[in-house]
Write a protein that holds these residues in place. Structure first.
Motif, PDB file in Angstrom:
ATOM      1  N   LEU A   1      33.056  92.033  73.405  1.00 18.87           N
ATOM      2  CA  LEU A   1      33.169  92.451  71.933  1.00 18.87           C
ATOM      3  C   LEU A   1      34.164  93.200  71.615  1.00 18.87           C
ATOM      4  CD1 LEU A   1      29.174  93.301  71.992  1.00 18.87           C
ATOM      5  CD2 LEU A   1      30.512  91.658  70.712  1.00 18.87           C
ATOM      6  N   ILE A   2      34.908  93.875  72.415  1.00 18.52           N
ATOM      7  CA  ILE A   2      36.080  94.748  72.177  1.00 18.52           C
ATOM      8  C   ILE A   2      37.005  94.158  71.219  1.00 18.52           C
ATOM      9  CG2 ILE A   2      37.898  96.338  72.862  1.00 18.52           C
ATOM     10  CD1 ILE A   2      36.207  96.471  75.678  1.00 18.52           C
ATOM     11  N   PRO A   3      37.717  93.020  71.248  1.00 18.40           N
ATOM     12  CA  PRO A   3      38.388  92.387  70.236  1.00 18.40           C
ATOM     13  C   PRO A   3      37.860  92.323  68.886  1.00 18.40           C
ATOM     14  CG  PRO A   3      38.513  91.122  72.419  1.00 18.40           C
ATOM     15  CD  PRO A   3      37.483  92.227  72.371  1.00 18.40           C
ATOM     16  N   ILE A   4      36.510  91.875  68.883  1.00 20.06           N
ATOM     17  CA  ILE A   4      35.844  91.794  67.875  1.00 20.06           C
ATOM     18  C   ILE A   4      35.698  92.977  66.928  1.00 20.06           C
ATOM     19  CG2 ILE A   4      33.412  91.108  66.780  1.00 20.06           C
ATOM     20  CD1 ILE A   4      33.455  89.094  69.321  1.00 20.06           C
ATOM     21  N   ALA A   5      35.325  94.111  67.852  1.00 20.23           N
ATOM     22  CA  ALA A   5      35.239  95.320  67.097  1.00 20.23           C
ATOM     23  C   ALA A   5      36.538  96.040  66.698  1.00 20.23           C
ATOM     24  CB  ALA A   5      34.701  96.509  68.100  1.00 20.23           C
ATOM     25  N   ASP A   6      37.668  95.697  67.363  1.00 18.34           N
ATOM     26  CA  ASP A   6      38.969  96.142  66.995  1.00 18.34           C
ATOM     27  C   ASP A   6      39.222  95.338  65.856  1.00 18.34           C
ATOM     28  OD1 ASP A   6      39.221  97.883  69.188  1.00 18.34           O
ATOM     29  OD2 ASP A   6      40.453  96.487  70.478  1.00 18.34           O
ATOM     30  N   ALA A   7      39.150  94.277  65.833  1.00 17.49           N
ATOM     31  CA  ALA A   7      39.455  93.343  64.325  1.00 17.49           C
ATOM     32  C   ALA A   7      38.603  94.079  63.374  1.00 17.49           C
ATOM     33  CB  ALA A   7      39.049  91.747  64.766  1.00 17.49           C
ATOM     34  N   LEU A   8      37.201  94.208  63.395  1.00 19.28           N
ATOM     35  CA  LEU A   8      36.477  94.841  62.288  1.00 19.28           C
ATOM     36  C   LEU A   8      37.120  96.239  62.015  1.00 19.28           C
ATOM     37  CD1 LEU A   8      32.776  93.938  63.284  1.00 19.28           C
ATOM     38  CD2 LEU A   8      34.256  93.405  61.150  1.00 19.28           C
ATOM     39  N   GLN A   9      37.678  97.083  62.935  1.00 21.19           N
ATOM     40  CA  GLN A   9      38.241  98.364  62.542  1.00 21.19           C
ATOM     41  C   GLN A   9      39.194  98.219  61.758  1.00 21.19           C
ATOM     42  OE1 GLN A   9      39.742 100.286  66.113  1.00 21.19           O
ATOM     43  NE2 GLN A   9      39.078 102.164  65.456  1.00 21.19           N
ATOM     44  N   GLN A  10      40.316  97.075  62.260  1.00 17.95           N
ATOM     45  CA  GLN A  10      41.547  96.945  61.358  1.00 17.95           C
ATOM     46  C   GLN A  10      41.362  96.301  60.102  1.00 17.95           C
ATOM     47  OE1 GLN A  10      44.645  97.800  62.545  1.00 17.95           O
ATOM     48  NE2 GLN A  10      43.702  98.757  64.044  1.00 17.95           N
ATOM     49  N   TRP A  11      40.492  95.460  59.858  1.00 20.69           N
ATOM     50  CA  TRP A  11      40.037  95.205  58.635  1.00 20.69           C
ATOM     51  C   TRP A  11      39.381  96.314  57.845  1.00 20.69           C
ATOM     52  CZ3 TRP A  11      35.896  95.105  55.318  1.00 20.69           C
ATOM     53  CH2 TRP A  11      35.937  94.260  54.251  1.00 20.69           C
ATOM     54  N   GLY A  12      38.713  97.188  58.456  1.00 16.51           N
ATOM     55  CA  GLY A  12      38.145  98.415  57.595  1.00 16.51           C
ATOM     56  C   GLY A  12      39.529  99.342  57.129  1.00 16.51           C
ATOM     57  N   LEU A  13      40.290  99.499  57.999  1.00 15.62           N
ATOM     58  CA  LEU A  13      41.682 100.156  57.713  1.00 15.62           C
ATOM     59  C   LEU A  13      42.242  99.701  56.569  1.00 15.62           C
ATOM     60  CD1 LEU A  13      42.918 101.291  61.305  1.00 15.62           C
ATOM     61  CD2 LEU A  13      41.697 102.616  59.644  1.00 15.62           C
ATOM     62  N   HIS A  14      42.392  98.323  56.358  1.00 15.81           N
ATOM     63  CA  HIS A  14      43.026  97.469  55.658  1.00 15.81           C
ATOM     64  C   HIS A  14      42.183  97.636  54.296  1.00 15.81           C
ATOM     65  CE1 HIS A  14      45.445  94.451  53.768  1.00 15.81           C
ATOM     66  NE2 HIS A  14      44.348  93.832  53.057  1.00 15.81           N
ATOM     67  N   HIS A  15      40.977  97.566  54.145  1.00 17.13           N
ATOM     68  CA  HIS A  15      40.077  97.565  53.294  1.00 17.13           C
ATOM     69  C   HIS A  15      40.104  98.915  52.436  1.00 17.13           C
ATOM     70  CE1 HIS A  15      36.458  96.551  50.746  1.00 17.13           C
ATOM     71  NE2 HIS A  15      36.109  97.852  51.117  1.00 17.13           N
ATOM     72  N   ARG A  16      40.173 100.062  53.225  1.00 23.45           N
ATOM     73  CA  ARG A  16      40.293 101.294  52.823  1.00 23.45           C
ATOM     74  C   ARG A  16      41.672 101.427  51.713  1.00 23.45           C
ATOM     75  NH1 ARG A  16      37.891 106.127  56.466  1.00 23.45           N
ATOM     76  NH2 ARG A  16      35.945 105.521  56.804  1.00 23.45           N
ATOM     77  N   LYS A  17      42.611 100.902  52.444  1.00 18.98           N
ATOM     78  CA  LYS A  17      43.876 101.065  51.693  1.00 18.98           C
ATOM     79  C   LYS A  17      43.566  99.864  50.385  1.00 18.98           C
ATOM     80  CE  LYS A  17      47.122 101.505  55.550  1.00 18.98           C
ATOM     81  NZ  LYS A  17      48.120 100.801  56.289  1.00 18.98           N
ATOM     82  N   ILE A  18      43.120  98.952  50.165  1.00 15.90           N
ATOM     83  CA  ILE A  18      42.930  98.106  49.187  1.00 15.90           C
ATOM     84  C   ILE A  18      42.135  98.876  48.270  1.00 15.90           C
ATOM     85  CG2 ILE A  18      41.970  96.122  48.399  1.00 15.90           C
ATOM     86  CD1 ILE A  18      44.403  95.498  49.974  1.00 15.90           C
ATOM     87  N   ILE A  19      41.085  99.464  48.455  1.00 18.03           N
ATOM     88  CA  ILE A  19      40.143 100.097  47.696  1.00 18.03           C
ATOM     89  C   ILE A  19      40.598 101.457  47.067  1.00 18.03           C
ATOM     90  CG2 ILE A  19      37.831 101.409  47.705  1.00 18.03           C
ATOM     91  CD1 ILE A  19      37.766  98.126  47.600  1.00 18.03           C
ATOM     92  N   LYS A  20      41.566 102.250  48.021  1.00 18.49           N
ATOM     93  CA  LYS A  20      41.956 103.430  47.230  1.00 18.49           C
ATOM     94  C   LYS A  20      43.519 103.302  46.713  1.00 18.49           C
ATOM     95  CE  LYS A  20      40.227 106.420  50.813  1.00 18.49           C
ATOM     96  NZ  LYS A  20      40.586 107.403  51.754  1.00 18.49           N
ATOM     97  N   GLY A  21      43.743 101.804  46.545  1.00 20.72           N
ATOM     98  CA  GLY A  21      44.857 101.390  45.775  1.00 20.72           C
ATOM     99  C   GLY A  21      46.355 101.643  46.510  1.00 20.72           C
ATOM    100  N   LYS A  22      46.246 102.077  47.660  1.00 20.24           N
ATOM    101  CA  LYS A  22      47.466 102.229  48.621  1.00 20.24           C
ATOM    102  C   LYS A  22      48.042 101.324  49.206  1.00 20.24           C
ATOM    103  CE  LYS A  22      46.136 107.280  48.617  1.00 20.24           C
ATOM    104  NZ  LYS A  22      45.818 108.426  49.366  1.00 20.24           N
TER     105      LYS A  22
END
Length: 121
Positions: free
Chosen positions: A100-121
């Motif tokens: 599950l670690i690579p899956i959780a890591d991928a979700l974490q990376q997606w979440g970081l990217h998503h935050r940037k998209i939402i915040k417009g940065k």
């Protein structure tokens, strides 16, 4: 970015959706993947219940107990009773749980990217 996926037949799609539903049913919610990642960050440390409860901010003892039981039933964590007084119970990831670690890591990376998209940065 559009990812081209191969077309699937209706039975393949249904089978894939059911598998996704099973995964989300097990891992969905606020805590299970956080518990898995927390345990995975300390593979050489004996993590007992009280330590997990203290270090995973916001989780209640009742919820931690419930989630650990589900993770144990699904062979993701191993619960070991230590022969101490008072009795100490420790938790480790199984080899299967480590998948599950690579899956959780991928979700974490997606979440970081998503935050940037939402915040417009």
């Amino acid at each position: 970015m559009h990812i081209k996926r191969p077309e699937k037949t209706r039975p393949e799609c249904i089978q894939n959706l059911l598998a996704l539903r099973d995964s989300l049913e097990l891992l969905g919610g606020k805590w299970k993947l956080l518990i898995v990642l927390h345990i995975s960050c300390r593979p050489k440390e004996l993590l007992h219940f009280k330590k997990l409860e203290k270090e995973i901010t916001g989780i209640s003892a009742k919820m931690l107990s419930k989630e650990l039981k589900i993770l144990e039933e699904n062979k993701i964590v191993t619960r070991t009773v230590q022969n101490t007084r008072p009795v100490t119970v420790t938790y480790t990831l199984t080899t299967y749980g480590q998948t599950l670690i690579p899956i959780a890591d991928a979700l974490q990376q997606w979440g970081l990217h998503h935050r940037k998209i939402i915040k417009g940065k």
